[in-house]
Design an enzyme around this catalytic site. Structure first.
Site, mmCIF file in Angstrom:
data_model
loop_
_atom_site.group_PDB
_atom_site.id
_atom_site.type_symbol
_atom_site.label_atom_id
_atom_site.label_comp_id
_atom_site.label_asym_id
_atom_site.label_seq_id
_atom_site.Cartn_x
_atom_site.Cartn_y
_atom_site.Cartn_z
ATOM 1 N N LYS A 221 7.027 -6.828 6.497
ATOM 2 C CA LYS A 221 6.039 -7.419 7.419
ATOM 3 C C LYS A 221 5.632 -8.830 7.011
ATOM 4 O O LYS A 221 5.780 -9.237 5.859
ATOM 5 C CB LYS A 221 4.809 -6.506 7.526
ATOM 6 C CG LYS A 221 5.097 -5.324 8.465
ATOM 7 C CD LYS A 221 3.887 -4.497 8.794
ATOM 8 C CE LYS A 221 4.316 -3.345 9.727
ATOM 9 N NZ LYS A 221 3.245 -2.372 9.935
ATOM 10 N N ARG A 255 6.371 4.175 5.166
ATOM 11 C CA ARG A 255 7.347 3.872 6.231
ATOM 12 C C ARG A 255 8.127 2.634 5.813
ATOM 13 O O ARG A 255 7.545 1.584 5.543
ATOM 14 C CB ARG A 255 6.583 3.632 7.532
ATOM 15 C CG ARG A 255 7.449 3.400 8.755
ATOM 16 C CD ARG A 255 6.563 3.209 9.980
ATOM 17 N NE ARG A 255 7.337 2.951 11.191
ATOM 18 C CZ ARG A 255 7.783 1.755 11.529
ATOM 19 N NH1 ARG A 255 7.532 0.712 10.771
ATOM 20 N NH2 ARG A 255 8.490 1.590 12.632
HETATM 21 C C1 7PM Z 1 7.077 -5.894 15.666
HETATM 22 C C2 7PM Z 1 5.776 -5.623 15.287
HETATM 23 C C3 7PM Z 1 8.124 -5.123 15.245
HETATM 24 C C4 7PM Z 1 5.520 -4.555 14.475
HETATM 25 C C5 7PM Z 1 7.870 -4.067 14.428
HETATM 26 C C6 7PM Z 1 6.569 -3.788 14.045
HETATM 27 C C7 7PM Z 1 3.970 0.791 11.745
HETATM 28 C C8 7PM Z 1 4.363 1.790 12.629
HETATM 29 C C9 7PM Z 1 5.386 -0.042 13.134
HETATM 30 C C10 7PM Z 1 3.001 1.082 10.742
HETATM 31 C C11 7PM Z 1 2.948 3.314 11.636
HETATM 32 C C12 7PM Z 1 7.203 -2.739 11.949
HETATM 33 C C13 7PM Z 1 6.273 -2.669 13.130
HETATM 34 N N1 7PM Z 1 4.645 -0.350 12.065
HETATM 35 N N2 7PM Z 1 3.868 3.035 12.583
HETATM 36 N N3 7PM Z 1 5.243 1.251 13.491
HETATM 37 N N4 7PM Z 1 2.519 2.361 10.740
HETATM 38 N N5 7PM Z 1 2.420 4.536 11.560
HETATM 39 O O1 7PM Z 1 7.116 -3.785 11.243
HETATM 40 O O2 7PM Z 1 2.582 0.245 9.931
HETATM 41 O O3 7PM Z 1 8.015 -1.858 11.719
HETATM 42 S S1 7PM Z 1 6.385 -1.137 14.013
#
Ligand code: 7PM
Length: 276
Positions: A221, A255
């Site tokens: 991230k 995750r």
């Molecule tokens: C764009 C923005 C692409 C954010 C991908 C993401 C989480 C999640 C995601 C989390 C839980 C990523 C995120 N992040 N589910 N789904 N917790 N529970 O970086 O932090 O994968 S998507």
């Protein structure tokens, strides 16, 4: 405290790894349904071999500015993949969705966990999870994915996130969801600037006092990019550091995109933690 995910039981006082499996068209060069099922199964099989306890299947990009996905499109992307992984692999299938129809249908196809970044705030989501009888991860988000990163503000991020999660647990239990089936997530990067994210990780133990297992996702991230100056493809070491800290602070599920490396980091953290 053990939790049962569609018959698969895990001890939540230990730390487990959840592998990320995106089934958006940008992630799987689209060659139709069987191609996509095959590619997803191959990736999932590798993550299971690498030690993943969960595979998190997501068909809707939560990236700001990403195109909206119709219910039918999300169902078409996610259902065949959930079905084939549940059937073929010894792993818990988590479904990253905010869509009640996807929650209900995937529950019938073997999903073991609903992972909703919108904390069951969409109409029908609470009832869908209550009817499915599955565990759910309720994540904190400020605003909507499209706009959440435009100047996020808090009075006190730890207190505000804690209060939001407490409130959503109360609403979920009122809707018939078993409190024992609720996992909480502070939602790193979801309506938070770097300072907010760092404060949350620094005080992760405090969220534990809400009495639910914690899931965290920091893999690759932007908070890690801001700290290290690295582009998204170069954030593995930073992601492992964040995973290690989370495991030390009592997270039950990490995750992550890089499962093999994350499992090693979590194993080291767990060995040290259990020796104290
Ligand atoms: C764009 C923005 C692409 C954010 C991908 C993401 C989480 C999640 C995601 C989390 C839980 C990523 C995120 N992040 N589910 N789904 N917790 N529970 O970086 O932090 O994968 S998507």
């Amino acid at each position: 405290m053990k939790m049962s995910f569609a018959g698969r039981v895990l001890e939540m006082s230990r730390c487990h790894v959840m592998g990320v499996l995106n089934v958006t068209p940008d992630s799987f060069s689209d060659g139709g349904r069987f191609n996509r099922q095959d590619a997803a199964l191959l990736k999932a099989r590798q993550m299971v071999a690498d030690g993943a306890a969960f595979i998190d299947v997501g068909g809707e990009s939560t990236r700001p500015g990403a195109a909206k996905v119709s219910i039918q499109e999300e169902l078409d992307r996610v259902c065949p993949v959930v079905e084939v992984i549940s059937r073929e692999l010894d792993v818990i299938v988590s479904v990253d969705t905010s869509t009640p129809e996807v929650m209900s249908q995937t529950a019938g196809l073997g999903a073991g966990l609903i992972n909703d970044v919108r904390a069951l705030q969409r109409d029908g989501a609470l009832a869908a999870v209550a009817d499915a009888g599955l565990p759910v991860c309720i994540m904190h988000i400020q605003g909507e994915p499209e706009t959440m990163q435009d100047r996020p503000e808090y009075q006190n991020v730890l207190r505000d996130v804690g209060e939001f999660l407490t409130q959503r647990v109360r609403v979920a239990v009122q809707a018939g969801i078993d409190a024992q089936n609720i996992i909480l997530d502070p939602g790193f990067g979801f309506g938070k600037n770097l300072e907010h994210n760092v404060r949350l990780l620094a005080s992760l133990e405090q969220l534990h006092s809400l009495g639910h297992p914690l899931l965290v996702g920091m893999s690759r991230k932007s908070m890690l990019g801001l700290i290290t100056g690295r582009e998204v493809d170069e954030r593995l070491s930073a992601s492992l550091a964040a995973a290690t800290i989370s495991a030390m602070k009592g997270a039950s599920i990490i995750r992550a995109h890089d499962v093999r490396e994350t499992v090693d980091a979590v194993r080291v953290a767990t060995a040290i933690k259990e020796a104290v």
